[in-house]
Design a protein around this motif. Structure first.
Motif, PDB file in Angstrom:
ATOM      1  N   MET A   3       2.226   1.267  -3.905  1.00  0.00           N
ATOM      2  CA  MET A   3       1.080   1.454  -4.808  1.00  0.00           C
ATOM      3  C   MET A   3      -0.093   2.159  -4.495  1.00  0.00           C
ATOM      4  O   MET A   3      -1.341   1.714  -4.389  1.00  0.00           O
ATOM      5  CB  MET A   3       0.852  -0.042  -5.294  1.00  0.00           C
ATOM      6  CG  MET A   3       2.016  -0.842  -5.677  1.00  0.00           C
ATOM      7  SD  MET A   3       2.658  -0.178  -7.315  1.00  0.00           S
ATOM      8  CE  MET A   3       1.094  -0.728  -8.398  1.00  0.00           C
ATOM      9  N   PRO A   4      -0.071   3.321  -4.472  1.00  0.00           N
ATOM     10  CA  PRO A   4      -1.158   4.011  -4.039  1.00  0.00           C
ATOM     11  C   PRO A   4      -2.262   4.014  -5.209  1.00  0.00           C
ATOM     12  O   PRO A   4      -1.671   3.998  -6.402  1.00  0.00           O
ATOM     13  CB  PRO A   4      -0.684   5.715  -3.853  1.00  0.00           C
ATOM     14  CG  PRO A   4       0.502   5.649  -4.500  1.00  0.00           C
ATOM     15  CD  PRO A   4       1.013   4.195  -4.591  1.00  0.00           C
ATOM     16  N   PRO A   5      -3.541   4.118  -4.801  1.00  0.00           N
ATOM     17  CA  PRO A   5      -4.608   4.177  -6.010  1.00  0.00           C
ATOM     18  C   PRO A   5      -4.223   5.013  -7.185  1.00  0.00           C
ATOM     19  O   PRO A   5      -4.267   6.374  -7.054  1.00  0.00           O
ATOM     20  CB  PRO A   5      -5.778   4.276  -5.272  1.00  0.00           C
ATOM     21  CG  PRO A   5      -5.400   4.834  -4.107  1.00  0.00           C
ATOM     22  CD  PRO A   5      -3.963   4.463  -3.769  1.00  0.00           C
ATOM     23  N   PHE A  38      -5.472   4.456   3.211  1.00  0.00           N
ATOM     24  CA  PHE A  38      -4.379   4.181   2.115  1.00  0.00           C
ATOM     25  C   PHE A  38      -3.176   3.565   2.521  1.00  0.00           C
ATOM     26  O   PHE A  38      -2.472   3.206   1.569  1.00  0.00           O
ATOM     27  CB  PHE A  38      -4.397   5.459   1.167  1.00  0.00           C
ATOM     28  CG  PHE A  38      -5.599   6.020   0.622  1.00  0.00           C
ATOM     29  CD1 PHE A  38      -6.365   5.525  -0.182  1.00  0.00           C
ATOM     30  CD2 PHE A  38      -5.924   7.124   0.988  1.00  0.00           C
ATOM     31  CE1 PHE A  38      -7.374   5.594  -0.933  1.00  0.00           C
ATOM     32  CE2 PHE A  38      -7.055   7.798   0.439  1.00  0.00           C
ATOM     33  CZ  PHE A  38      -7.945   7.307  -0.428  1.00  0.00           C
ATOM     34  N   LEU A  39      -2.992   3.588   3.709  1.00  0.00           N
ATOM     35  CA  LEU A  39      -1.715   2.928   3.911  1.00  0.00           C
ATOM     36  C   LEU A  39      -1.964   1.289   4.661  1.00  0.00           C
ATOM     37  O   LEU A  39      -1.154   0.655   5.047  1.00  0.00           O
ATOM     38  CB  LEU A  39      -0.784   3.736   5.295  1.00  0.00           C
ATOM     39  CG  LEU A  39      -0.155   4.622   4.765  1.00  0.00           C
ATOM     40  CD1 LEU A  39       0.617   5.348   5.767  1.00  0.00           C
ATOM     41  CD2 LEU A  39       0.633   4.658   3.598  1.00  0.00           C
ATOM     42  N   TRP A  40      -3.391   1.095   4.763  1.00  0.00           N
ATOM     43  CA  TRP A  40      -3.844  -0.003   5.330  1.00  0.00           C
ATOM     44  C   TRP A  40      -3.904  -1.364   4.449  1.00  0.00           C
ATOM     45  O   TRP A  40      -4.312  -1.069   3.516  1.00  0.00           O
ATOM     46  CB  TRP A  40      -4.999  -0.218   6.210  1.00  0.00           C
ATOM     47  CG  TRP A  40      -5.393   1.006   7.203  1.00  0.00           C
ATOM     48  CD1 TRP A  40      -4.259   1.514   7.857  1.00  0.00           C
ATOM     49  CD2 TRP A  40      -6.303   1.800   7.730  1.00  0.00           C
ATOM     50  NE1 TRP A  40      -4.663   2.557   8.849  1.00  0.00           N
ATOM     51  CE2 TRP A  40      -5.995   2.513   8.663  1.00  0.00           C
ATOM     52  CE3 TRP A  40      -7.985   1.343   7.593  1.00  0.00           C
ATOM     53  CZ2 TRP A  40      -6.842   3.326   9.486  1.00  0.00           C
ATOM     54  CZ3 TRP A  40      -8.790   2.008   8.471  1.00  0.00           C
ATOM     55  CH2 TRP A  40      -8.275   3.108   9.303  1.00  0.00           C
ATOM     56  N   GLU A  76       0.897  -1.071  -0.013  1.00  0.00           N
ATOM     57  CA  GLU A  76      -0.133   0.134  -0.207  1.00  0.00           C
ATOM     58  C   GLU A  76       0.925   1.293  -0.090  1.00  0.00           C
ATOM     59  O   GLU A  76       0.432   2.358  -0.497  1.00  0.00           O
ATOM     60  CB  GLU A  76      -0.845  -0.081   1.104  1.00  0.00           C
ATOM     61  CG  GLU A  76      -2.082  -1.098   1.141  1.00  0.00           C
ATOM     62  CD  GLU A  76      -1.575  -2.457   1.304  1.00  0.00           C
ATOM     63  OE1 GLU A  76      -0.458  -2.474   2.124  1.00  0.00           O
ATOM     64  OE2 GLU A  76      -2.074  -3.398   0.940  1.00  0.00           O
ATOM     65  N   TYR A  77       2.306   1.294   0.499  1.00  0.00           N
ATOM     66  CA  TYR A  77       2.849   2.403   0.599  1.00  0.00           C
ATOM     67  C   TYR A  77       3.400   2.374  -0.853  1.00  0.00           C
ATOM     68  O   TYR A  77       3.772   3.628  -1.391  1.00  0.00           O
ATOM     69  CB  TYR A  77       4.130   1.972   1.417  1.00  0.00           C
ATOM     70  CG  TYR A  77       3.907   2.250   2.875  1.00  0.00           C
ATOM     71  CD1 TYR A  77       2.844   1.509   3.544  1.00  0.00           C
ATOM     72  CD2 TYR A  77       4.658   2.862   3.772  1.00  0.00           C
ATOM     73  CE1 TYR A  77       2.749   1.401   4.808  1.00  0.00           C
ATOM     74  CE2 TYR A  77       4.653   3.008   5.146  1.00  0.00           C
ATOM     75  CZ  TYR A  77       3.376   2.326   5.633  1.00  0.00           C
ATOM     76  OH  TYR A  77       3.159   2.274   6.954  1.00  0.00           O
ATOM     77  N   TYR A  98     -11.458   1.533  -5.377  1.00  0.00           N
ATOM     78  CA  TYR A  98     -10.322   1.927  -4.608  1.00  0.00           C
ATOM     79  C   TYR A  98      -9.631   3.034  -5.432  1.00  0.00           C
ATOM     80  O   TYR A  98      -9.067   4.091  -4.659  1.00  0.00           O
ATOM     81  CB  TYR A  98      -9.325   0.892  -4.433  1.00  0.00           C
ATOM     82  CG  TYR A  98      -7.935   1.045  -3.545  1.00  0.00           C
ATOM     83  CD1 TYR A  98      -8.064   1.588  -2.257  1.00  0.00           C
ATOM     84  CD2 TYR A  98      -6.744   0.618  -4.086  1.00  0.00           C
ATOM     85  CE1 TYR A  98      -6.782   1.965  -1.508  1.00  0.00           C
ATOM     86  CE2 TYR A  98      -5.685   0.832  -3.342  1.00  0.00           C
ATOM     87  CZ  TYR A  98      -5.780   1.494  -1.987  1.00  0.00           C
ATOM     88  OH  TYR A  98      -4.666   1.717  -1.550  1.00  0.00           O
ATOM     89  N   PHE A  99      -9.377   3.029  -6.750  1.00  0.00           N
ATOM     90  CA  PHE A  99      -8.703   3.994  -7.364  1.00  0.00           C
ATOM     91  C   PHE A  99      -9.649   5.319  -7.464  1.00  0.00           C
ATOM     92  O   PHE A  99      -9.147   6.282  -7.299  1.00  0.00           O
ATOM     93  CB  PHE A  99      -8.417   3.375  -8.683  1.00  0.00           C
ATOM     94  CG  PHE A  99      -7.296   2.642  -8.915  1.00  0.00           C
ATOM     95  CD1 PHE A  99      -6.999   1.737  -8.215  1.00  0.00           C
ATOM     96  CD2 PHE A  99      -6.485   2.931 -10.236  1.00  0.00           C
ATOM     97  CE1 PHE A  99      -5.701   1.068  -8.191  1.00  0.00           C
ATOM     98  CE2 PHE A  99      -5.363   2.100 -10.393  1.00  0.00           C
ATOM     99  CZ  PHE A  99      -5.022   1.211  -9.370  1.00  0.00           C
ATOM    100  N   TRP A 106      -7.873  12.336  -2.116  1.00  0.00           N
ATOM    101  CA  TRP A 106      -6.469  11.905  -1.850  1.00  0.00           C
ATOM    102  C   TRP A 106      -6.126  13.337  -1.204  1.00  0.00           C
ATOM    103  O   TRP A 106      -5.319  13.189  -0.078  1.00  0.00           O
ATOM    104  CB  TRP A 106      -5.643  11.904  -2.935  1.00  0.00           C
ATOM    105  CG  TRP A 106      -4.050  11.305  -2.526  1.00  0.00           C
ATOM    106  CD1 TRP A 106      -2.993  12.385  -2.435  1.00  0.00           C
ATOM    107  CD2 TRP A 106      -3.799  10.218  -2.088  1.00  0.00           C
ATOM    108  NE1 TRP A 106      -1.816  11.567  -2.151  1.00  0.00           N
ATOM    109  CE2 TRP A 106      -2.267  10.132  -1.844  1.00  0.00           C
ATOM    110  CE3 TRP A 106      -4.475   8.957  -2.108  1.00  0.00           C
ATOM    111  CZ2 TRP A 106      -1.679   8.984  -1.579  1.00  0.00           C
ATOM    112  CZ3 TRP A 106      -3.613   7.699  -1.779  1.00  0.00           C
ATOM    113  CH2 TRP A 106      -2.336   7.935  -1.491  1.00  0.00           C
TER     114      TRP A 106
END
Lengths: 387, 261
Positions: free
Chosen positions: A286-288, B136-138, A283-284, B176-177, B184
């Motif tokens: 590969m952010p969406p 977004f970090l989980w 997740e670090y 998610y995207f 963000w």
């Protein structure tokens, strides 16, 4: 063949046990000691300057944020320092992450200044920055690619069109694009695109309007070969022959007196690099929206699985992410790989993670004196395609 | 189970997946970041007394991911079009999390077609000094654990995720995207929204899990202070998804608000 020496400037003084989950984004900077940092910056700059003395064609810095992996959040500061302390080597910034800045003209300015001070020794690298940077800088990853292209267009306009001009983009708007200074190299400094080899990047970099050097970074050899060949094929499709100078390979590399000695000396350091300094959960990284959904799935499948395990020096050498050995072993490998891929630029990262100054220098010197001369003649431009 | 159907409706060129079922007053349910993948139990329960319309937002589920979608404002205007296109009047608008944010953004623009507003653990505002959970970090597993107070539900979700088909995984990634694109930075809020929440003059209910790890209950208080006459109900032993974790409390809250009008 042209050889460059690349430095990540890792925070090598880090307490390795403190890196449990990651060395990125939220790995606390209470683990950073400025007194150690002072020593490291100066030592690392010495190493880059030493590369110039040894006859490397290029010395390279790059950009990462909020991590022990590399303490060069603003690489142009160090490129500026190197400008006045080196004589011959190209200064390669590999690269500035265009979408991370609010104003890409500041990058155009930095680069043009370095180019002017050095009388045309700048190689301009453009990147998007890895996924982690988008958490650290809070830049929306979903517009990363579009911003990259728009920022590139703006920088090229600033460098090549007599000002003032105007720029009307979706992300950037300027009434007066009129940069002082203009770049020293005309029409603009050479551009390198460090890449993991996405097809979008290959198509774009190899386009006849650009012919930018694609620099494959830190990838298994099978990927590097496949991507370089795909880049060359794309050039054929565009109707021209790919020149060796358009292809570069960047990888960590270490040379010692014998193969055994090389492995023994470098083992903990290269393993620290791949298992500690690189460490970041999916997740670090590969952010969406950072990549397309298809690329995302492919990366998850290939790369992330590989990185889930402890990477030993044997595994890293086996899949070609790391080369080490005696000068003759290293020369043979590089020559063989070159014959498969046709690259004309080799960028070695000769210091990584916790590798100390003495061993770094010894390896650099052996590489410069015993490997470079053997490989100089390969990867030169094809005369037939030169016109 | 209430009669329901899933269909695709064209809204100004955007193919929109809409689930609809039940009868009674119109209730438009706006989903959160996870999307709607089926006629879920909470929709079925609502359908016992309402005509429930549950679209997948543009960029989510089976709906198009249109070129024009850049931000939450685009989403709010889309739903004004949506209500107009479907001829919806006197709508009871309910939104959870990201959907709650969209609902508030719709309401500050126009309540002409809206009769009541129910926000459930809604995104949209920021409380300085009280950090949101960084979804977004989980990892997926960590997210499930933090989403629910009751860890048995979290474990069921984790087990179910392991059984997902490729198609379901693709939808999950799409959701998610789009969530990333919309939220963000500024993270899950619009700094301008709070300035205009006083314009919401329809009966408003705020339902919040006491143990919400993403937007702690103080976020509900921020909404309550900004929307005149609104009521905040804190649901004990409940995480970020009251409609899934505490269905009875959720339904009671929705009904109470709707009966005010």
């Amino acid at each position: 063949m042209r050889f460059s020496f690349f430095h990540l400037m890792p925070y090598g003084a880090v307490d390795l046990d403190a890196i449990e989950h990651t060395a990125w984004i939220n790995f606390s900077n209470s683990n950073y000691d400025p007194k150690e940092g002072h020593k490291l910056y100066n030592r690392y700059l010495d190493e880059l300057e030493y590369a110039d003395e040894l006859g490397f064609d290029g010395i390279c810095v790059n950009e990462h944020h909020q991590t022990a992996y590399g303490i060069m959040p603003q690489p142009s500061v160090l490129a500026g320092a190197l400008s006045r302390r080196t004589e011959n080597a190209k200064i390669c910034v590999l690269g500035r992450a265009l979408p991370l800045t609010e104003n890409p003209l500041s990058i155009a300015e930095e680069y043009a200044m370095i180019d002017n001070v050095t009388g045309g020794r700048l190689i301009a690298g453009f990147v998007r920055g890895i996924g982690c940077e988008y958490h650290s800088y809070m830049v929306n990853p979903s517009s990363s690619l579009a911003k990259f292209h728009e920022a590139h267009e703006l920088i090229m306009q600033a460098w090549t069109q007599p000002g003032p001009t105007s720029f009307e983009g979706k992300y950037y708007r300027f009434q007066y694009v009129n940069m002082w200074p203009r770049p020293y190299q005309q029409p603009h400094p050479p551009v390198w695109i460090p890449s993991q080899g996405s097809s979008e990047t290959k198509d774009w970099a190899s386009h006849p309007d650009r012919k930018y050097t694609m620099l494959m970074t830190f990838s298994p050899i099978a990927n590097v070969v496949r991507n370089m060949n795909a880049y060359s094929d794309k050039c054929d499709e565009y109707g021209y022959k790919c020149q060796p100078d358009q292809l570069g390979w960047a990888l960590p590399l270490y040379v010692a007196e014998t193969d055994e000695k090389a492995i023994e000396e470098v083992r903990p350091h290269i393993e620290n690099f791949f298992n500690k300094f690189v460490l970041a959960p999916t997740e670090y990284r590969m952010p969406p929206g950072y990549s397309s959904i298809n690329s995302y799935k492919m990366i998850m499948e290939n790369k992330m699985k590989f990185r889930e395990q402890y990477l030993s020096i044997e595994m890293l050498m086996e899949n070609g992410m790391f080369i080490c050995g005696s000068p003759s072993t290293v020369s043979e490998k590089l020559e063989e790989y070159q014959s498969q891929m046709g690259y004309g630029n080799l960028v070695i990262m000769g210091q990584f993670a916790t590798l100390d100054h003495e061993h770094t220098k010894k390896s650099m010197q052996m590489f410069a004196e015993e490997v470079m001369p053997k490989l100089r003649h390969i990867g030169e431009p094809n005369a037939a395609a030169a016109e | 189970m209430a009669d329901h159907k899933a269909e695709t409706i064209d809204i100004n060129g955007c193919a929109t997946e809409v689930r609809r079922g039940g009868s009674g007053p119109t209730l438009l349910f706006l989903h959160g970041a996870g999307g709607i993948s089926a006629w879920a139990p909470y929709l079925d329960a609502l359908a016992e007394r309402y005509d429930v319309i549950a679209p997948s937002h543009p960029g989510f589920g089976g709906s198009d991911d249109p070129e024009w979608l850049d931000n939450i404002s685009d989403m709010a205007f889309f739903y004004l079009d949506f209500m107009e296109e479907l001829g919806l009047e006197d709508v009871h608008l309910v939104g959870n999390s990201l959907g709650g944010w969209i609902a508030s953004e719709i309401a500050v623009r126009s309540t002409d077609r809206i009769k009541t507003l129910t926000l459930v653990s809604a995104a949209g505002v920021n409380v300085v000094g009280v950090p949101m959970g960084d979804i977004f970090l989980w990892s997926n597993e960590e997210a499930a654990q933090k989403m629910f107070f009751n860890q048995e539900i979290a474990e069921q979700r984790i087990a179910a995720a392991a059984e997902m088909t490729d198609e379901q995984k693709d939808v999950q990634l799409k959701n998610y995207f789009t969530t990333g694109k919309l939220s963000w930075n500024p993270r899950f809020h619009n700094p301008d929204l709070i300035k205009w929440l006083h314009r919401v003059k329809v009966p408003t209910m705020l339902l919040w899990g006491e143990n919400d790890n993403i937007f702690p209950p103080v976020y509900g208080e921020a909404y309550r202070d900004a929307i005149p006459g609104s009521e905040l109900r804190i649901i004990p032993e409940c995480g970020h998804l009251p409609h899934q974790e505490k269905l009875e409390d959720f339904l009671a809250g929705v009904d109470a608000n709707i009966s005010k009008n």
